[in-house]
Scaffold this motif. Structure first.
Motif, PDB file in Angstrom:
ATOM      1  N   VAL A   1      -0.823   2.435   0.884  1.00  0.00           N
ATOM      2  CA  VAL A   1      -1.447   2.696   2.420  1.00  0.00           C
ATOM      3  C   VAL A   1      -1.768   1.022   2.826  1.00  0.00           C
ATOM      4  N   LYS A   2      -2.627   0.215   1.588  1.00  0.00           N
ATOM      5  CA  LYS A   2      -3.165  -0.784   1.947  1.00  0.00           C
ATOM      6  C   LYS A   2      -1.812  -1.808   2.075  1.00  0.00           C
ATOM      7  N   VAL A   3      -0.898  -1.876   1.205  1.00  0.00           N
ATOM      8  CA  VAL A   3       0.224  -2.687   1.276  1.00  0.00           C
ATOM      9  C   VAL A   3       1.005  -2.605   2.668  1.00  0.00           C
ATOM     10  N   LEU A   4       1.278  -1.363   2.928  1.00  0.00           N
ATOM     11  CA  LEU A   4       1.992  -0.946   4.135  1.00  0.00           C
ATOM     12  C   LEU A   4       1.190  -1.274   5.562  1.00  0.00           C
ATOM     13  N   ALA A   5      -0.088  -1.166   5.630  1.00  0.00           N
ATOM     14  CA  ALA A   5      -1.009  -1.504   6.775  1.00  0.00           C
ATOM     15  C   ALA A   5      -0.906  -3.139   6.736  1.00  0.00           C
ATOM     16  N   ALA A   6      -1.017  -3.631   5.680  1.00  0.00           N
ATOM     17  CA  ALA A   6      -0.918  -5.309   5.772  1.00  0.00           C
ATOM     18  C   ALA A   6       0.141  -5.703   6.191  1.00  0.00           C
TER      19      ALA A   6
ATOM     20  N   ASP B   1      -2.348 -12.690  -1.365  1.00  0.00           N
ATOM     21  CA  ASP B   1      -3.513 -13.474  -0.898  1.00  0.00           C
ATOM     22  C   ASP B   1      -4.272 -12.766  -0.004  1.00  0.00           C
ATOM     23  N   ALA B   2      -3.581 -11.758   0.946  1.00  0.00           N
ATOM     24  CA  ALA B   2      -4.050 -10.795   1.780  1.00  0.00           C
ATOM     25  C   ALA B   2      -4.876  -9.595   0.993  1.00  0.00           C
ATOM     26  N   LEU B   3      -4.392  -9.300  -0.094  1.00  0.00           N
ATOM     27  CA  LEU B   3      -5.150  -8.158  -0.821  1.00  0.00           C
ATOM     28  C   LEU B   3      -5.375  -8.754  -2.187  1.00  0.00           C
ATOM     29  N   ALA B   4      -6.473  -9.428  -2.105  1.00  0.00           N
ATOM     30  CA  ALA B   4      -6.977 -10.404  -3.257  1.00  0.00           C
ATOM     31  C   ALA B   4      -7.382  -9.414  -4.224  1.00  0.00           C
ATOM     32  N   GLY B   5      -7.701  -8.273  -4.252  1.00  0.00           N
ATOM     33  CA  GLY B   5      -8.245  -7.399  -5.124  1.00  0.00           C
ATOM     34  C   GLY B   5      -7.156  -6.498  -6.007  1.00  0.00           C
ATOM     35  N   MET B   6      -5.981  -6.685  -5.463  1.00  0.00           N
ATOM     36  CA  MET B   6      -4.967  -5.779  -5.790  1.00  0.00           C
ATOM     37  C   MET B   6      -4.161  -6.493  -7.118  1.00  0.00           C
ATOM     38  N   ASP B   7      -3.821  -5.666  -8.145  1.00  0.00           N
ATOM     39  CA  ASP B   7      -3.073  -6.269  -9.211  1.00  0.00           C
ATOM     40  C   ASP B   7      -1.665  -6.609  -8.795  1.00  0.00           C
ATOM     41  N   ARG B   8      -1.117  -7.790  -9.582  1.00  0.00           N
ATOM     42  CA  ARG B   8       0.206  -8.229  -9.113  1.00  0.00           C
ATOM     43  C   ARG B   8       1.169  -6.970  -9.235  1.00  0.00           C
TER      44      ARG B   8
END
Length: 158
Positions: free
Chosen positions: A37-42, A57-64
């Motif tokens: 959801v976060k990735v698609l929203a971004a 960079d946009a989703l700094a808290g997300m694991d690579r």
């Protein structure tokens, strides 16, 4: 406008994009996870194609790795597409290719800032297919079309 008001407007926009992302995942029969959801929203919010690094960079808290898996899942589901750049960096953009699993439109790449924008047009794939038939003759069928127009984006051209 106060910063509190701006924050409230931004939060409402983020909630709307998250709801849209969730609805698109549901419609594509993809399991809904917070990362997807976060990735698609971004991606929906970006308005341009983003590299993995842009997304990180946009989703700094997300694991690579979680980010890579979410991008691959969205691409496989047709909710995003992957664009191979001549700089050997993949970029991702939201949007299904009109019910097709094939990527059938072109891109504009700014040669100054390296941003990539989709050139969306409903009739574009049909025009490209017709140009293929006109150039090569009957019997040729494309399964994927990639082309990139290079130049300066509106910001860099000033």
């Amino acid at each position: 406008m106060s910063s509190r008001t701006r924050h409230a407007i931004d939060a409402a926009g983020q909630d709307a994009r998250a709801a849209l992302a969730e609805a698109q995942l549901r419609a594509a029969s993809v399991r809904i996870t917070s990362a997807r959801v976060k990735v698609l929203a971004a991606l929906l919010d970006a308005g341009r194609a983003c590299s993995h690094q842009d997304m990180q960079d946009a989703l700094a808290g997300m694991d690579r790795v979680t980010l890579y898996r979410a991008l691959d899942c969205l691409t496989d589901a047709g909710l995003a597409h992957k664009i191979a750049g001549d700089d050997r960096v993949f970029r991702y953009s939201a949007g299904a290719d009109h019910g097709s699993t094939h990527h059938q439109h072109g891109h504009f790449k700014c040669t100054r800032c390296a941003r990539v924008f989709c050139l969306d047009s409903i009739a574009e794939a049909e025009l490209l297919e017709k140009a293929l038939q006109d150039s090569l003759g009957k019997g040729f069928r494309s399964h994927d079309i990639e082309f990139t127009v290079k130049g300066w984006c509106a910001d860099c051209a000033q």
